[in-house]
Scaffold this motif. Structure first.
Motif, PDB file in Angstrom:
ATOM      1  N   GLU A  80      91.545  53.705 -57.801  1.00 34.57           N
ATOM      2  CA  GLU A  80      92.904  53.988 -57.332  1.00 34.57           C
ATOM      3  C   GLU A  80      93.292  55.434 -57.621  1.00 34.57           C
ATOM      4  OE1 GLU A  80      95.389  51.140 -59.231  1.00 34.57           O
ATOM      5  OE2 GLU A  80      94.572  49.418 -58.117  1.00 34.57           O
ATOM      6  N   ALA A  81      92.866  55.951 -58.760  1.00 35.45           N
ATOM      7  CA  ALA A  81      93.212  57.318 -59.144  1.00 35.45           C
ATOM      8  C   ALA A  81      92.599  58.344 -58.207  1.00 35.45           C
ATOM      9  CB  ALA A  81      92.761  57.592 -60.583  1.00 35.45           C
ATOM     10  N   ILE A  82      91.364  58.091 -57.750  1.00 36.86           N
ATOM     11  CA  ILE A  82      90.687  59.065 -56.882  1.00 36.86           C
ATOM     12  C   ILE A  82      90.799  58.713 -55.410  1.00 36.86           C
ATOM     13  CG2 ILE A  82      89.087  59.739 -58.699  1.00 36.86           C
ATOM     14  CD1 ILE A  82      86.945  58.058 -57.372  1.00 36.86           C
ATOM     15  N   GLY A  83      91.440  57.593 -55.118  1.00 40.43           N
ATOM     16  CA  GLY A  83      91.723  57.254 -53.727  1.00 40.43           C
ATOM     17  C   GLY A  83      90.561  56.652 -52.968  1.00 40.43           C
ATOM     18  N   VAL A  84      89.591  56.050 -53.650  1.00 42.49           N
ATOM     19  CA  VAL A  84      88.473  55.395 -52.973  1.00 42.49           C
ATOM     20  C   VAL A  84      88.184  54.072 -53.668  1.00 42.49           C
ATOM     21  CG1 VAL A  84      87.422  57.590 -52.290  1.00 42.49           C
ATOM     22  CG2 VAL A  84      86.660  56.472 -54.391  1.00 42.49           C
ATOM     23  N   ASP A  85      87.498  53.189 -52.963  1.00 43.89           N
ATOM     24  CA  ASP A  85      87.028  51.951 -53.578  1.00 43.89           C
ATOM     25  C   ASP A  85      85.769  52.290 -54.365  1.00 43.89           C
ATOM     26  OD1 ASP A  85      86.484  49.382 -54.315  1.00 43.89           O
ATOM     27  OD2 ASP A  85      85.758  48.744 -52.349  1.00 43.89           O
ATOM     28  N   LEU A  86      85.919  52.549 -55.645  1.00 39.67           N
ATOM     29  CA  LEU A  86      84.824  53.037 -56.469  1.00 39.67           C
ATOM     30  C   LEU A  86      83.808  51.931 -56.723  1.00 39.67           C
ATOM     31  CD1 LEU A  86      83.806  55.482 -58.151  1.00 39.67           C
ATOM     32  CD2 LEU A  86      85.025  54.491 -60.101  1.00 39.67           C
ATOM     33  N   ILE A  87      82.577  52.157 -56.290  1.00 38.96           N
ATOM     34  CA  ILE A  87      81.519  51.190 -56.522  1.00 38.96           C
ATOM     35  C   ILE A  87      80.718  51.600 -57.758  1.00 38.96           C
ATOM     36  CG2 ILE A  87      81.361  50.575 -54.093  1.00 38.96           C
ATOM     37  CD1 ILE A  87      78.862  52.317 -53.895  1.00 38.96           C
ATOM     38  N   VAL A  88      80.045  50.630 -58.351  1.00 41.23           N
ATOM     39  CA  VAL A  88      79.205  50.901 -59.521  1.00 41.23           C
ATOM     40  C   VAL A  88      77.853  51.390 -59.021  1.00 41.23           C
ATOM     41  CG1 VAL A  88      78.079  49.939 -61.548  1.00 41.23           C
ATOM     42  CG2 VAL A  88      80.391  49.211 -60.950  1.00 41.23           C
ATOM     43  N   THR A  89      77.620  52.703 -59.148  1.00 36.91           N
ATOM     44  CA  THR A  89      76.346  53.282 -58.732  1.00 36.91           C
ATOM     45  C   THR A  89      75.495  53.599 -59.958  1.00 36.91           C
ATOM     46  OG1 THR A  89      77.302  55.516 -58.703  1.00 36.91           O
ATOM     47  CG2 THR A  89      77.309  54.279 -56.626  1.00 36.91           C
ATOM     48  N   THR A  90      74.207  53.738 -59.720  1.00 37.33           N
ATOM     49  CA  THR A  90      73.253  53.994 -60.792  1.00 37.33           C
ATOM     50  C   THR A  90      72.524  55.311 -60.537  1.00 37.33           C
ATOM     51  OG1 THR A  90      71.472  52.854 -59.620  1.00 37.33           O
ATOM     52  CG2 THR A  90      72.872  51.516 -61.075  1.00 37.33           C
ATOM     53  N   GLN A  91      71.763  55.745 -61.524  1.00 40.22           N
ATOM     54  CA  GLN A  91      70.934  56.930 -61.362  1.00 40.22           C
ATOM     55  C   GLN A  91      69.979  56.755 -60.183  1.00 40.22           C
ATOM     56  OE1 GLN A  91      67.607  57.761 -64.164  1.00 40.22           O
ATOM     57  NE2 GLN A  91      68.687  59.688 -64.597  1.00 40.22           N
ATOM     58  N   ALA A  92      69.345  55.583 -60.094  1.00 44.04           N
ATOM     59  CA  ALA A  92      68.397  55.326 -59.005  1.00 44.04           C
ATOM     60  C   ALA A  92      69.079  55.391 -57.642  1.00 44.04           C
ATOM     61  CB  ALA A  92      67.734  53.966 -59.200  1.00 44.04           C
ATOM     62  N   TYR A  93      70.325  54.921 -57.574  1.00 42.45           N
ATOM     63  CA  TYR A  93      71.041  54.939 -56.293  1.00 42.45           C
ATOM     64  C   TYR A  93      71.152  56.354 -55.744  1.00 42.45           C
ATOM     65  CZ  TYR A  93      74.862  54.684 -52.924  1.00 42.45           C
ATOM     66  OH  TYR A  93      75.624  54.793 -51.780  1.00 42.45           O
ATOM     67  N   TRP A  94      71.589  57.289 -56.599  1.00 41.57           N
ATOM     68  CA  TRP A  94      71.804  58.658 -56.122  1.00 41.57           C
ATOM     69  C   TRP A  94      70.479  59.384 -55.883  1.00 41.57           C
ATOM     70  CZ3 TRP A  94      76.175  59.471 -54.030  1.00 41.57           C
ATOM     71  CH2 TRP A  94      77.325  58.842 -54.511  1.00 41.57           C
ATOM     72  N   THR A  95      69.495  59.127 -56.717  1.00 42.09           N
ATOM     73  CA  THR A  95      68.189  59.755 -56.501  1.00 42.09           C
ATOM     74  C   THR A  95      67.611  59.335 -55.160  1.00 42.09           C
ATOM     75  OG1 THR A  95      67.794  59.777 -58.891  1.00 42.09           O
ATOM     76  CG2 THR A  95      65.885  60.107 -57.469  1.00 42.09           C
ATOM     77  N   GLU A  96      67.706  58.049 -54.850  1.00 37.84           N
ATOM     78  CA  GLU A  96      67.199  57.553 -53.576  1.00 37.84           C
ATOM     79  C   GLU A  96      68.036  58.041 -52.398  1.00 37.84           C
ATOM     80  OE1 GLU A  96      67.092  53.343 -54.068  1.00 37.84           O
ATOM     81  OE2 GLU A  96      65.597  53.441 -55.695  1.00 37.84           O
ATOM     82  N   LEU A  97      69.350  58.136 -52.591  1.00 34.83           N
ATOM     83  CA  LEU A  97      70.211  58.596 -51.502  1.00 34.83           C
ATOM     84  C   LEU A  97      69.880  60.025 -51.098  1.00 34.83           C
ATOM     85  CD1 LEU A  97      72.891  57.941 -49.792  1.00 34.83           C
ATOM     86  CD2 LEU A  97      73.965  59.505 -51.423  1.00 34.83           C
ATOM     87  N   PHE A  98      69.720  60.910 -52.084  1.00 36.12           N
ATOM     88  CA  PHE A  98      69.494  62.320 -51.776  1.00 36.12           C
ATOM     89  C   PHE A  98      68.048  62.641 -51.433  1.00 36.12           C
ATOM     90  CE2 PHE A  98      73.407  62.742 -54.472  1.00 36.12           C
ATOM     91  CZ  PHE A  98      74.230  63.228 -53.458  1.00 36.12           C
ATOM     92  N   ALA A  99      67.133  61.703 -51.653  1.00 38.10           N
ATOM     93  CA  ALA A  99      65.731  61.936 -51.307  1.00 38.10           C
ATOM     94  C   ALA A  99      65.571  62.043 -49.792  1.00 38.10           C
ATOM     95  CB  ALA A  99      64.866  60.804 -51.849  1.00 38.10           C
TER      96      ALA A  99
END
Length: 286
Positions: free
Chosen positions: A176-195
């Motif tokens: 709510e503070a940042i204005g998005v539905d904040l999901i629980v992401t992990t290190q692996a999630y972002w590494t795979e996303l940016f790969a």
């Protein structure tokens, strides 16, 4: 228009009740909070050291906010820097700050991370801090980063992720503070996303946050509101804005206890992408 005029105009149109409902991004743009990346300027200087950017390079920061990171890049790098942000008030603050310090190799544009207003392959380095978390379509944003990245360019991401699952109420409050539905992401999630098939992950560094005391948070809020352009604001509105910013900082400090962040460096078309068999580590103290 000066930042004084911009800020005065925005505050004049708000009530105490309005300020109590502002999300963090709007409040940051309103008060010109530095909004630095995780780790502050040290993170950007570390990236510059790791990437060894050549003279004349071009850098894009997606989500430049009030300009801290783009100006830090520009103050150290012999090249051109562009900061892009969706908030025109934040862009105006960034432009004024760069001009005030005589940083003339940086410019700021208003734009959306899902539709970058630049041609394919324009930038030698594309940098995003945690802005992708604020964009609804993570994959779409990532595709845009790579679209504007040069054939031998470097994508640098500094995502924040949960190392330990937070209480659901805390997660929802931060969302709510940042204005998005904040999901629980992990290190692996972002590494795979940016790969990307065209890019090799050359470097990853992982950091954790240090909790801050209420006194330190209060001191930081005071430093934000000591800026000259906030000196003539109605005292009632000023106190409401300070209270709202303090709430955000205390909330984020609690949330960061469950998180870590990485510096991820991907290089497109790197000539030596092979993994190392016999890895090593630095010997300290001998």
């Amino acid at each position: 228009m000066t930042t004084d005029a911009l800020t005065a105009g925005i505050f004049d149109g708000l009530t105490v009740e309005d300020i109590a409902l502002l999300d963090f991004s709007r409040l940051v743009g309103l008060v010109n909070e530095p909004n630095m990346p995780s780790g502050g300027g040290a993170t950007i200087r570390r990236i510059i050291d790791l990437c060894r950017l050549r003279s004349g390079c071009t850098i894009l920061e997606v989500g430049s906010n009030t300009g801290y990171t783009s100006i830090e890049f520009a103050s150290w790098v012999d090249g051109r820097v562009i900061g892009l942000d969706i908030n025109p008030v934040s862009v105006a603050f960034a432009e004024e700050k760069a001009a005030r310090f005589g940083i003339d190799n940086v410019e700021f544009h208003v734009g959306d991370g899902l539709a970058l207003p630049y041609e394919r392959g324009r930038f030698d380095l594309v940098y995003c801090s945690n802005v992708t978390s604020f964009i609804v379509d993570h994959q779409g944003a990532r595709d845009e980063y790579y679209r504007v990245l040069a054939p031998n360019g470097v994508l640098v991401a500094v995502p924040i992720y949960y190392h330990t699952v937070p209480p659901d109420g805390l997660r929802r409050a931060v969302g709510e503070a940042i204005g998005v539905d904040l999901i629980v992401t992990t290190q692996a999630y972002w590494t795979e996303l940016f790969a990307d098939p065209s890019a090799a992950l050359l470097h990853r560094e992982t950091y954790e946050y240090v909790r801050q005391s209420p006194r330190r948070i209060a001191e930081y809020v005071e430093s934000v509101f000591s800026q000259p352009h906030l000196g003539n604001i109605d005292p009632v509105l000023r106190e409401a804005a300070k209270a709202r910013l303090t709430y955000f900082y205390e909330l984020f400090d609690e949330n960061l206890a469950y998180t870590r962040y990485d510096i991820l460096i991907f290089r497109r078309n790197h000539p030596n992408p092979e993994s190392v068999l016999h890895t090593s580590r630095q010997v300290i103290g001998e």
